[in-house]
Design an enzyme around this catalytic site. Structure first.
Site, PDB file in Angstrom:
ATOM      1  CD  GLU A 253       4.876 -71.488   4.114  1.00 30.28           C
ATOM      2  OE1 GLU A 253       4.452 -72.556   4.618  1.00 30.28           O
ATOM      3  OE2 GLU A 253       4.160 -70.721   3.439  1.00 30.28           O
ATOM      4  CD  GLU A 258       2.893 -78.757   5.834  1.00 33.50           C
ATOM      5  OE1 GLU A 258       2.201 -77.749   6.095  1.00 33.50           O
ATOM      6  OE2 GLU A 258       3.050 -79.192   4.679  1.00 33.50           O
TER       7      GLU A 258
END
Length: 392
Positions: A253, A258
């Site tokens: 990932e 974010e």
């Protein structure tokens, strides 16, 4: 004796009269000069420039009495290099009696908007010699469709077993397709509170978000970027990629960005001190899989000038090699993650998600969403662009 006094008095009167007449000029001048500045000047430069040479005609004041002088008292002179931003030029005219007038005008230098023909790089161009960038159309989208999202490029259904996707959201946030729209030239994923609690597989969901995944693969060597604005809620705004959820033997990932819109009273201390509502934050995860029992990661971050929800920002990622991960904020190299905990050598897929985090839980009273408009609750993507290097 009397005759000499008669002669002396008229003589003094003449002297006083001359003195009085000579004072009718400068000493009694109370009229300020007239001075007028031009309108603001707007100059646009390419993304690799720090400023621009700007020329202008300096204003010159006028006065009712000859002898006024105009000088520049602030800013930069004509023919100088004006930096990116706003420079205020100020001029003052002073007359012989000391009366003054002042005027100002702004010189506003801005960089051009990101081009659709080149990745958005500012000041330094990292393009290797002899190479050029070519857009990968099936991994790029301007979101200007009038009939909804482009189904040849994106999945909006959270669980698609045939494509290797099963995740439907982290409680208490549930991914629903109804949260995802394309309108006004933007992809929007809305955060909201569900009308009633939903119980799915024994898990409770009170909030809704959404996830958009690319159909096509992201690969080593490509450059990835998105112009994005976060929502204002406690839920996330993200731009990332990962392998299929059931990938084996390695599951990767890569979080390009974010953040959250607001930090709630129950947020973890590290998130509050780290300003996760005002941050460019990236992760390189080696997730657990059939062959890996311990999750590891390396991360990087910088604090942004403003809250992530307050304006659009361009988040970029150059997957330069299997061990070199470069991250860009508004066209500038922000940080690098080198030698991650495993080699990033597998194709991945874009993920754009609005979700909930356990480290930033909802408000304890269940309120918070109603204070925001639908627009403020929505993470918005103006565009996503993907590039590869070709020979010139």
């Amino acid at each position: 004796m009397f005759k000499s006094k008669i002669i002396y008095i008229p003589f003094l009167s003449i002297i006083f009269l001359l003195i009085a007449c000579s004072g009718d000029g400068e000493e009694n001048d109370t009229v300020s000069p007239t001075l007028s500045c031009p309108e603001a000047m707007n100059v646009s430069v390419d993304t690799f420039s720090n400023g621009a040479v700007v020329t202008f005609t300096s204003p010159v004041g006028t006065d009712n009495v000859a002898g006024s002088v105009t000088t520049q008292t602030g800013g930069l002179g004509s023919g100088k290099v004006f930096p990116i931003g706003t420079t205020t030029n100020t001029f003052t005219t002073r007359d012989a009696a000391g009366n003054t007038s002042t005027c100002s005008f702004n010189v506003i230098v801005t960089r051009k908007a990101p081009s659709e023909d080149l990745p958005y790089f500012v000041i330094e161009n990292p393009t290797p010699s002899g190479k050029k960038w070519a857009k990968i159309e099936n991994l790029s989208d301007e979101f200007n469709q009038t009939d909804g999202i482009d189904r040849t490029k994106w999945y909006t259904k959270p669980d698609i077993a045939s494509a290797g996707w099963f995740w439907t959201g982290r409680p208490p946030g549930l991914f629903i397709e109804e949260s995802i729209t394309v309108a006004d030239g933007k992809l929007k994923i809305e955060a909201n509170k569900l009308p009633t609690t939903k119980i799915i597989n024994g898990k409770s969901y009170d909030y809704s978000g959404g996830i958009v995944r690319s159909i096509n693969q992201c690969k080593v060597g490509y450059y990835y970027e998105s112009k994005m604005k976060a929502n204002k809620t406690f839920m996330s705004s993200t731009f990332w990629m990962m392998t299929e959820e059931n990938a084996c033997p390695k599951r990767l990932e890569l979080d390009i960005q974010e953040c959250v819109g607001e930090l709630t009273p129950g947020a973890d201390a590290w998130a509050v001190s780290g300003k996760f509502d005002q941050i460019f934050h990236s992760n390189a995860f080696h997730r657990t899989s059939c062959a890996n029992t311990v999750e590891t990661r390396k991360q990087g971050s910088v604090i942004t000038d403003v809250k992530n929800w307050s304006e659009y920002m361009v988040y970029g990622f150059w997957w330069k090699s299997e061990t070199e991960l470069w991250f860009y904020l508004n066209g500038k190299l922000a940080y690098k993650i080198t030698n991650p905990t495993t080699t990033f050598d597998l194709p991945m897929y874009y993920n754009l998600a609005v979700e909930t985090y356990d480290w930033n839980p909802p408000h304890a009273d269940g309120k918070g969403m109603e204070k925001f408009t639908k627009e403020e609750r929505s993470t918005q993507y103006e565009w996503i662009r993907t590039w590869k290097l070709d020979d010139k």
